[in-house]
Design an enzyme around this catalytic site. Structure first.
Site, mmCIF file in Angstrom:
data_model
loop_
_atom_site.group_PDB
_atom_site.id
_atom_site.type_symbol
_atom_site.label_atom_id
_atom_site.label_comp_id
_atom_site.label_asym_id
_atom_site.label_seq_id
_atom_site.Cartn_x
_atom_site.Cartn_y
_atom_site.Cartn_z
ATOM 1 C CG HIS A 122 -16.212 -5.020 37.798
ATOM 2 N ND1 HIS A 122 -16.315 -3.842 38.091
ATOM 3 C CD2 HIS A 122 -17.494 -5.378 37.288
ATOM 4 C CE1 HIS A 122 -17.723 -3.447 37.737
ATOM 5 N NE2 HIS A 122 -18.252 -4.334 37.237
ATOM 6 C CB SER B 123 -21.286 -3.204 37.872
ATOM 7 O OG SER B 123 -20.819 -2.878 36.772
ATOM 8 C CG ASP C 61 -12.898 -2.769 38.095
ATOM 9 O OD1 ASP C 61 -12.954 -3.343 37.052
ATOM 10 O OD2 ASP C 61 -14.017 -2.491 38.710
#
Length: 752
Positions: free
Chosen positions: A728, A621, A696
């Site tokens: 994600h 991330s 995602d």
């Protein structure tokens, strides 16, 4: 703006058919530790027995919790510990009510992803004030468990519909259950099963009682409605999504793909329109509250005052530099501003507002001093006194014992590596008293009467323990001691595992940054070893703590056993150190964060056992973004990188998060350009692997496909591994095993 955000599925087919990294499941090399990625993600869990959602009954006589099955740790059942007999027992087996795989609605899938909740079965439950009623959702319907009945007849199903009921709540008087169905609010009477629809215009772009995308993802608000304390009214937000751009988002699965038309508020574009109403349950009428003439705002928090006569809401400006606490009269809808917080950068949101029941006052936390501290106000907004101060941070307020005049909260007063429970007087200026004793991280949950609490504790040498304690910290009983002894599933690995070392280095502005380092096992000080920098680096996260890190810890141990040094540094901009430590990232991301990670590497180079030519980085991330920025900006330092689910273009991310740190694109175009990865891609020299979930809906897959194309056009070699159907978190036992085998093999092949 719109053309920058989404790529048609057909344009990425070449990437999907010819460019995957070819590999079989990586087999762990022999190592003294004996640990493998397969074992890390297998059942039973290496964490040991884990209790989730531990709650105390209102009368303090029972402790309830969710617990995974031994053979399937992510399928949860409802249990209780009875203080009277000291016994734990299973209350509800989720398989009895919903055998097989649960079919989630798209709305519920998205909601659970926002919660980072990947369990199955009974995922949550709620106590009634009578201490006899337990409410829980399962498979899209609602169930009630009555502790006063025979266990075989105690469970009652309240709803049985094709639709998926979400966000269920018990009314404070315990008579009704409320929920969201098809974008409207409903209630059902527990005694009779009679169902009543409460709002009627939820359809299309209109949603009643539901949290909009940025509220769920960025504000930590997963609901959009709130019962009044007297159970006679419901405050709710009505969201109109019509101003938000409709974007086509592709969820690419193994055998097909789905096109979602999603209203996604990318930075600089329009947000939802939002109204706050109070529904009178006797008349069925809604009184709308005054939220001002400005419509381009956020309402991140709503909370009732104790006497149910007013509802409070927090009004936040679009630039997030102003936050107002307002009280609205439920009869007239008229609102008044009680207090205002302002900042030259941004205001961090909390859930710390607490209204007193026995006096006209409330507790508030503020970072106005540079560190979050407690303040006591009267209901007119006049400051009565500041309750805490110092160069340390309060993380959460747990509640107030008004009879004793004590506020309970957690903080890192002794060290940024720790988190302890403290108590401070409401009625006089006094030093906070530390309640918890063991060094590490404590997270607690109090009973309604504030007399006992559940303590979740872990440290780098102790997996999570759960105990029941009196308010003074004395032990009542262990709910799960989870001792790391010979019977613990991680014991045999832990005996040979590397133990972390902590320390500090200075940032260029003189602020201290904390690091954690794992040495290889076995360790030879005469040798030089490669380093993996495991990074997050973004705001609202702290990686370096005296805390058991579960699967991250196990992978660090595994890589140390394979001859790598594992290093993590909390750079400026990260969490739990005060606003001075956070603010340097404002208006330009990927700048001071990378400089601080370079400072970390300079420290590593001073160690005689570090091979300075073999420095790699791994992150997920924001950490994935940091990995790419570090590889691009500092190619002579970082030779190998693995970036998972990275942001590459901040124009692709949402309003609330992105504008909090970068401002509006129209006012900070240069900052956006400097914060994106593309201006620096020609710097790439080393080996870079990019991994992404192809469904995602947080950091859109487009972030990676856009970078894939840019790197191809620049003739820059790289590797990729993408996961069909994954969001994600790229979750799932088999999937996560493949993810970390891929990462492990990549570093073994390219960094050693």
């Amino acid at each position: 703006m719109k053309s920058k955000q989404f790529i048609h599925f057909l344009s990425i087919i070449p990437l999907l058919t010819g460019s995957f990294l070819t590999m079989t499941t990586a087999q762990a090399n022999d190592n003294e530790l004996g640990l493998t990625v397969e074992r890390i993600y297998a059942d039973p869990s290496l964490d040991g027995p884990e209790l989730r959602k531990v709650k105390l009954s209102p009368d303090g006589k029972r402790v309830t919790f969710l617990k995974g099955k031994v053979e399937e740790q992510e399928r949860l059942d409802l249990w209780e510990y009875n203080l009277a007999d000291g016994e734990s027992r299973l209350l509800v087996d989720s398989n009895d009510l919903s055998p097989g795989e649960e079919q989630l609605s798209d709305e519920e899938k998205a909601r659970r992803e926002r919660m980072r909740l990947f369990a199955k079965g009974i995922i949550d439950y709620y106590w009634g004030d009578d201490s006899q009623t337990l409410l829980f959702p399962l498979a899209g319907d609602i169930f009630v468990y009555d502790l006063s009945k025979d266990p075989k007849k105690a469970t009652k199903q309240l709803t049985n519909t094709e639709a998926y009921e979400t966000d269920i709540k018990l009314s404070p008087d315990g008579r009704f259950v409320s929920f969201i169905r098809d974008q409207d609010i409903f209630k059902v009477e527990i005694a009779t099963g009679k169902e009543t629809q409460l709002t009627f215009d939820g359809e299309g772009a209109i949603k009643n009682g539901m949290a909009e995308f940025v509220a769920q993802e960025e504000m930590g608000r997963l609901t959009g409605y709130w019962w009044s304390p007297d159970s006679k009214k419901i405050a709710y937000l009505q969201v109109d999504e019509s101003p938000v751009n409709i974007e086509k988002r592709y969820e690419i699965n193994a055998e097909d793909f789905t096109v979602f038309e999603q209203r996604y508020p990318s930075t600089g574009t329009d947000n939802v329109l939002i109204k706050l109403g109070v529904l009178n349950l006797e008349t069925g009428k809604t009184q709308w509250m005054d939220t001002g003439n400005e419509t381009d705002i956020y309402i991140p928090r709503v909370k009732w005052l104790a006497d149910s006569s007013k509802v409070s809401y927090q009004w936040q400006s679009r630039d997030q530099q102003k936050l107002e606490l307002r009280f609205a009269d439920i009869k007239s809808g008229k609102a008044e501003t009680i207090l205002t917080e302002s900042s030259d950068t941004w205001i961090n949101l909390t859930k710390d507002l607490h209204f007193m029941k026995n006096q006209d006052a409330f507790i508030w936390t503020s970072e106005r001093s540079g560190f979050r501290h407690l303040y006591l106000y009267d209901l007119k907004g006049n400051l009565i006194r500041q309750l805490t101060n110092g160069d340390w941070v309060i993380d959460k307020v747990y509640g107030v014992d008004e009879e004793s005049g004590v506020v309970y909260f957690d903080a890192n007063k002794e060290s940024p590596l720790q988190q302890d429970l403290y108590a401070v007087s409401l009625n006089k200026v006094d030093e906070p008293k530390k309640i918890t004793e063991k060094d590490g991280v404590h997270e607690v949950s109090f009973a309604k009467n504030m007399q006992i609490f559940v303590d979740y504790f872990s440290s780098v040498s102790q997996p999570k323990q759960v105990s029941l304690r009196n308010a003074d910290g004395s032990l009542i009983t262990w709910l799960e001691e989870n001792t790391l002894n010979k019977n613990h599933p991680y014991y045999r690995y832990y005996q040979k595992a590397s133990k972390p070392e902590f320390g500090t280095i200075k940032a260029e502005d003189g602020q201290e940054m904390y690091y954690r380092l794992y040495k290889p096992v076995p360790f030879d000080s005469s040798k030089q070893y490669p380093v993996i920098v495991d990074v997050y680096g973004g705001p609202h996260a702290q990686r370096v703590r005296n805390q058991w890190g579960a699967r991250n810890t196990y992978w660090h141990h595994l890589m140390a056993s394979k001859g790598f040094i594992i290093f993590s540094l909390d750079n400026r901009g990260s969490w739990n150190r005060g606003k001075k430590f956070e603010d340097p990232i404002y208006k330009k991301l990927g700048d001071v964060e990378v400089k601080d990670q370079v400072a970390g590497v300079e420290f590593l180079k001073s160690l005689p056992y570090v091979d300075e030519d073999k420095i790699g980085m791994f992150g997920w991330s924001y950490g994935g973004y940091m990995t790419i920025m570090s590889m691009f900006k500092e190619p002579d330092i970082f030779k190998v990188g693995v970036s998972v689910a990275p942001v590459t273009d901040w124009y692709l991310y949402d309003t609330h998060y992105t504008e909090r740190y970068l401002g509006h694109p129209e006012s900070n175009a240069k900052g956006y350009e400097a914060s994106n990865v593309f201006p620096y891609l020609n710097g790439l020299k080393g080996d870079l692997m990019i991994m992404h979930g192809m469904a995602d809906d947080n950091v859109l897959f487009t972030n990676s496909t856009k970078l894939f194309k840019a790197l191809q056009d620049a003739n820059k070699p790289f590797d990729m591994m993408n996961y069909p159907g994954s969001k994600h978190s790229i979750w799932g036992q088999k999937t996560r095993t493949h993810v970390f085998n891929t990462i492990t093999k990549y570093f073994e092949e390219n960094l050693k």
